[in-house]
Design a protein around this motif. Structure first.
Motif, PDB file in Angstrom:
ATOM      1  N   SER A 147     -10.768  44.502   6.786  1.00 41.81           N
ATOM      2  CA  SER A 147     -11.114  44.977   5.453  1.00 41.81           C
ATOM      3  C   SER A 147     -11.717  43.859   4.610  1.00 41.81           C
ATOM      4  O   SER A 147     -12.733  44.056   3.930  1.00 41.81           O
ATOM      5  CB  SER A 147      -9.863  45.535   4.775  1.00 41.81           C
ATOM      6  OG  SER A 147     -10.137  45.891   3.448  1.00 41.81           O
ATOM      7  N   ARG A 148     -11.119  42.694   4.661  1.00 45.00           N
ATOM      8  CA  ARG A 148     -11.616  41.568   3.869  1.00 45.00           C
ATOM      9  C   ARG A 148     -13.010  41.146   4.308  1.00 45.00           C
ATOM     10  O   ARG A 148     -13.886  40.872   3.469  1.00 45.00           O
ATOM     11  CB  ARG A 148     -10.660  40.381   3.978  1.00 45.00           C
ATOM     12  CG  ARG A 148      -9.392  40.549   3.183  1.00 45.00           C
ATOM     13  CD  ARG A 148      -8.469  39.370   3.351  1.00 45.00           C
ATOM     14  NE  ARG A 148      -7.253  39.545   2.577  1.00 45.00           N
ATOM     15  CZ  ARG A 148      -6.189  38.777   2.678  1.00 45.00           C
ATOM     16  NH1 ARG A 148      -6.173  37.748   3.522  1.00 45.00           N
ATOM     17  NH2 ARG A 148      -5.131  38.989   1.933  1.00 45.00           N
ATOM     18  N   LEU A 149     -13.227  41.095   5.629  1.00 45.40           N
ATOM     19  CA  LEU A 149     -14.542  40.692   6.112  1.00 45.40           C
ATOM     20  C   LEU A 149     -15.614  41.714   5.748  1.00 45.40           C
ATOM     21  O   LEU A 149     -16.710  41.362   5.313  1.00 45.40           O
ATOM     22  CB  LEU A 149     -14.494  40.503   7.638  1.00 45.40           C
ATOM     23  CG  LEU A 149     -13.679  39.329   8.149  1.00 45.40           C
ATOM     24  CD1 LEU A 149     -13.614  39.348   9.668  1.00 45.40           C
ATOM     25  CD2 LEU A 149     -14.244  38.011   7.661  1.00 45.40           C
ATOM     26  N   THR A 150     -15.274  42.992   5.917  1.00 44.32           N
ATOM     27  CA  THR A 150     -16.233  44.055   5.583  1.00 44.32           C
ATOM     28  C   THR A 150     -16.556  44.036   4.095  1.00 44.32           C
ATOM     29  O   THR A 150     -17.722  44.194   3.699  1.00 44.32           O
ATOM     30  CB  THR A 150     -15.654  45.422   5.987  1.00 44.32           C
ATOM     31  OG1 THR A 150     -15.283  45.364   7.363  1.00 44.32           O
ATOM     32  CG2 THR A 150     -16.677  46.515   5.791  1.00 44.32           C
ATOM     33  N   LYS A 151     -15.559  43.801   3.295  1.00 46.91           N
ATOM     34  CA  LYS A 151     -15.754  43.750   1.841  1.00 46.91           C
ATOM     35  C   LYS A 151     -16.671  42.598   1.463  1.00 46.91           C
ATOM     36  O   LYS A 151     -17.554  42.761   0.613  1.00 46.91           O
ATOM     37  CB  LYS A 151     -14.396  43.608   1.152  1.00 46.91           C
ATOM     38  CG  LYS A 151     -14.453  43.669  -0.353  1.00 46.91           C
ATOM     39  CD  LYS A 151     -13.059  43.589  -0.937  1.00 46.91           C
ATOM     40  CE  LYS A 151     -13.096  43.579  -2.446  1.00 46.91           C
ATOM     41  NZ  LYS A 151     -11.749  43.403  -3.020  1.00 46.91           N
ATOM     42  N   LYS A 152     -16.493  41.448   2.088  1.00 49.39           N
ATOM     43  CA  LYS A 152     -17.343  40.297   1.785  1.00 49.39           C
ATOM     44  C   LYS A 152     -18.814  40.597   2.118  1.00 49.39           C
ATOM     45  O   LYS A 152     -19.716  40.242   1.365  1.00 49.39           O
ATOM     46  CB  LYS A 152     -16.893  39.067   2.595  1.00 49.39           C
ATOM     47  CG  LYS A 152     -15.647  38.415   2.058  1.00 49.39           C
ATOM     48  CD  LYS A 152     -15.260  37.215   2.902  1.00 49.39           C
ATOM     49  CE  LYS A 152     -13.959  36.626   2.415  1.00 49.39           C
ATOM     50  NZ  LYS A 152     -13.537  35.464   3.234  1.00 49.39           N
ATOM     51  N   ILE A 153     -19.020  41.274   3.232  1.00 53.50           N
ATOM     52  CA  ILE A 153     -20.401  41.586   3.629  1.00 53.50           C
ATOM     53  C   ILE A 153     -21.001  42.640   2.707  1.00 53.50           C
ATOM     54  O   ILE A 153     -22.168  42.554   2.322  1.00 53.50           O
ATOM     55  CB  ILE A 153     -20.448  42.025   5.104  1.00 53.50           C
ATOM     56  CG1 ILE A 153     -20.138  40.823   5.984  1.00 53.50           C
ATOM     57  CG2 ILE A 153     -21.803  42.616   5.457  1.00 53.50           C
ATOM     58  CD1 ILE A 153     -20.061  41.127   7.442  1.00 53.50           C
TER      59      ILE A 153
END
Length: 84
Positions: free
Chosen positions: A74-80
């Motif tokens: 979730s955190r990685l997807t949000k950053k992208i």
């Protein structure tokens, strides 16, 4: 006694394998974060696919929990998605 000796050997082998899954997962997460820091959305998206695959493999093998998996993805997807 023989059983305890066998468990020691098996645990040592499993530790090595678990460390490999964890290291691969962490390195792929770092690649995504580095691409985000460089503001390269295409590279970050490609690295995200690999990172999600590695995170899922770590969960499947019991290296991390399902909640940790979901949080990392979730955190990685949000950053992208926040990139422009």
């Amino acid at each position: 006694m023989k059983n305890a000796e066998k468990r020691i050997l098996v645990n040592a082998k499993k530790e090595v394998i678990n460390n490999q899954y964890a290291a691969t997962m962490k390195n792929s997460i770092k690649k995504v974060e580095k691409a985000v820091a460089n503001n390269d959305k295409k590279e970050a998206t490609d690295c995200l696919k690999v990172a999600i695959k590695n995170i899922d493999k770590a969960v499947k093998n019991g290296v991390i929990s399902k909640n940790t998996c979901a949080r990392n993805k979730s955190r990685l997807t949000k950053k992208i998605n926040e990139m422009e």
